[in-house]
Design a protein around this motif. Structure first.
Motif, mmCIF file in Angstrom:
data_model
loop_
_atom_site.group_PDB
_atom_site.id
_atom_site.type_symbol
_atom_site.label_atom_id
_atom_site.label_comp_id
_atom_site.label_asym_id
_atom_site.label_seq_id
_atom_site.Cartn_x
_atom_site.Cartn_y
_atom_site.Cartn_z
ATOM 1 N N LEU A 1 -34.659 -46.014 19.666
ATOM 2 C CA LEU A 1 -34.121 -44.636 19.056
ATOM 3 C C LEU A 1 -32.817 -44.472 19.990
ATOM 4 N N ILE A 2 -31.797 -44.202 19.345
ATOM 5 C CA ILE A 2 -30.454 -44.161 19.984
ATOM 6 C C ILE A 2 -29.799 -42.817 19.281
ATOM 7 N N VAL B 1 -32.142 -45.716 14.126
ATOM 8 C CA VAL B 1 -33.059 -46.676 14.705
ATOM 9 C C VAL B 1 -32.674 -48.070 14.611
ATOM 10 N N GLY B 2 -32.816 -48.791 15.636
ATOM 11 C CA GLY B 2 -32.209 -50.324 15.777
ATOM 12 C C GLY B 2 -33.287 -51.243 16.269
ATOM 13 N N HIS C 1 -34.799 -32.985 27.966
ATOM 14 C CA HIS C 1 -35.564 -33.171 28.987
ATOM 15 C C HIS C 1 -37.194 -32.756 28.324
ATOM 16 N N ARG C 2 -37.133 -32.273 27.314
ATOM 17 C CA ARG C 2 -38.195 -31.802 26.595
ATOM 18 C C ARG C 2 -38.567 -32.548 25.203
ATOM 19 N N PHE C 3 -37.831 -33.947 25.173
ATOM 20 C CA PHE C 3 -38.168 -34.574 24.093
ATOM 21 C C PHE C 3 -39.493 -35.423 24.105
ATOM 22 N N GLY C 4 -39.919 -35.635 25.353
ATOM 23 C CA GLY C 4 -41.335 -36.204 25.187
ATOM 24 C C GLY C 4 -42.380 -35.243 24.871
ATOM 25 N N ILE D 1 -29.976 -45.182 25.089
ATOM 26 C CA ILE D 1 -31.055 -45.236 24.359
ATOM 27 C C ILE D 1 -32.214 -44.291 24.841
ATOM 28 N N LEU D 2 -32.615 -43.343 23.938
ATOM 29 C CA LEU D 2 -33.583 -42.475 24.047
ATOM 30 C C LEU D 2 -35.082 -43.003 24.452
ATOM 31 N N ARG D 3 -35.511 -43.699 23.604
ATOM 32 C CA ARG D 3 -36.822 -44.259 23.593
ATOM 33 C C ARG D 3 -37.116 -45.383 23.122
ATOM 34 N N LYS D 4 -38.063 -46.303 23.441
ATOM 35 C CA LYS D 4 -38.616 -47.254 22.503
ATOM 36 C C LYS D 4 -39.529 -46.735 21.598
ATOM 37 N N ILE D 5 -39.607 -47.414 20.231
ATOM 38 C CA ILE D 5 -40.587 -47.092 19.317
ATOM 39 C C ILE D 5 -41.866 -48.003 19.211
ATOM 40 N N ASP D 6 -42.982 -47.422 19.074
ATOM 41 C CA ASP D 6 -44.139 -48.182 19.166
ATOM 42 C C ASP D 6 -44.417 -48.730 17.584
ATOM 43 N N ALA D 7 -43.998 -49.853 17.417
ATOM 44 C CA ALA D 7 -44.273 -50.592 16.089
ATOM 45 C C ALA D 7 -45.785 -50.316 15.403
ATOM 46 N N ALA D 8 -46.640 -50.347 16.407
ATOM 47 C CA ALA D 8 -48.112 -50.169 15.935
ATOM 48 C C ALA D 8 -48.622 -49.072 16.033
#
Length: 355
Positions: free
Chosen positions: A109-110, A87-88, A302-305, A126-133
């Motif tokens: 998330l990397i 996580v960065g 492809h199933r990560f979501g 980068i796999l996805r953004k992380i919602d900090a909220a």
């Protein structure tokens, strides 16, 4: 950061291959290099990232041998920085198409981040953004929402797919994968038994994570007898994290059409292949029409979501718990990796990069 944004950057690199046994400081070393994080130093389509948390996972051990040897995972190269799930926080990015996919301050998330305090990575990695909220802590995205959680989800939800009432057995049950897998199987209405390395861990998986029962494999030296005791009606799904003698014993107790997702074989990782324990009773798979299937997470990105949606829902509803061991400072990475192969480890091991 101003000016040239040049920082002193500590990073772990592979100094020598570790063909057997536990890796040491002869194999992995920490060095300091200077890196520019200024926008003009970043290639187009790349992002400069400050690493916040690093995931320490058993599969990293298999990339330090210099041989493909069974898992066929691409090996780290000598004198090169090793990588891990991380996580960065985005420092800056460069995108000539002005898509603004990532902006300063985004948490990301990397899957293959350099094990370093800072790095420059392609935004495509980068796999996805992380919602900090979201209310979910950042380390959780390396635990139940990271590699071990995803492995557990693929094993139980996709490959194991147990029906209510199924008998599910999970080895290394107090590890990060086992903790999530057991709870996912319980959510499906299964009877779940786990094996661990101590009486304390047996109590832990029962009291904190909802396992119906468990046994200490260091006490139950006769695995065949133990499985007879705990599975009088046989095993429908076995999530294998250890391989070796346990896998062989399980094959004597599987029911017809049983499913065995092979997630890992941690008992065999530190041995050369000629010293690994064989499985002599594969004939059981034919008569009982057992499906045993190894899997790598890269085949299921492809199933990560779907996984993230399911697991975030379970966490927010209080249906799924985790246990994280957070070690402070990037200098703790090697000791953290070594701890995975000792009986002391419980849950997910994470390195918080800045102490």
């Amino acid at each position: 950061m101003e000016g040239e944004c040049v920082v002193e950057n500590r990073e772990w690199y592979l100094a020598a291959y570790s063909t057997e046994g536990v890796p040491t400081s002869d194999h992995l070393k920490l060095r300091t290099v200077r890196i520019s994080l200024a926008s003009h130093s970043i290639p187009d389509g790349h992002v400069a990232v400050e690493t916040l948390f690093l995931s320490v996972d058993p599969y990293i051990r298999t990339m330090l041998t210099g041989t493909l040897d069974g898992l066929y995972i691409t090996q780290f190269q000598l004198n090169q920085v090793i990588t891990a799930f991380a996580v960065g926080r985005v420092i800056t990015s460069k995108d000539s198409n002005n898509n603004n996919k990532f902006v300063e301050g985004d948490f990301v998330l990397i899957p293959s981040a350099p094990v370093a305090e800072y790095s420059i990575v392609p935004d495509s990695q980068i796999l996805r953004k992380i919602d900090a909220a979201s209310g979910i802590s950042l380390p959780e995205y390396l635990g139940s929402l990271g590699v071990p959680g995803f492995a557990a989800w693929v094993a139980i939800e996709v490959l194991g797919d147990p029906i209510p009432g199924s008998n599910v057995f999970i080895s290394a049950a107090s590890g990060a994968v086992g903790i999530s897998a057991g709870q996912l199987a319980k959510l499906r209405g299964c009877r779940v038994i786990g094996s661990t390395g101590s009486d304390h861990k047996v109590e832990l998986i029962k009291e904190e994570f909802g396992y119906d029962d468990g046994f200490n494999y260091n006490k139950e030296s006769d695995f065949d007898a133990a499985l007879t005791k705990y599975f009088p009606n046989g095993i429908d799904v076995y999530l294998d994290n250890v391989g070796g003698k346990m896998l062989e014993a399980v094959l004597n107790h599987v029911n017809k059409y049983a499913r065995i997702p092979l997630c890992g074989m941690i008992s065999q990782y530190n041995k050369v292949w000629t010293e690994r324990e064989g499985v002599r009773n594969l004939l059981n798979m034919i008569g009982k029409e057992v499906r045993m299937e190894g899997f790598m997470l890269e085949s299921y990105w492809h199933r990560f979501g779907d996984f993230a949606k399911d697991m975030e829902g379970h966490i927010k509803q209080g249906k799924l718990k985790s246990k994280n061991k957070i070690n402070l400072g990037i200098e703790s990475f090697l000791d953290s990796l070594i701890s995975l192969f000792t009986s002391s480890n419980v849950g997910k091991v994470i390195v918080q990069v800045k102490a």
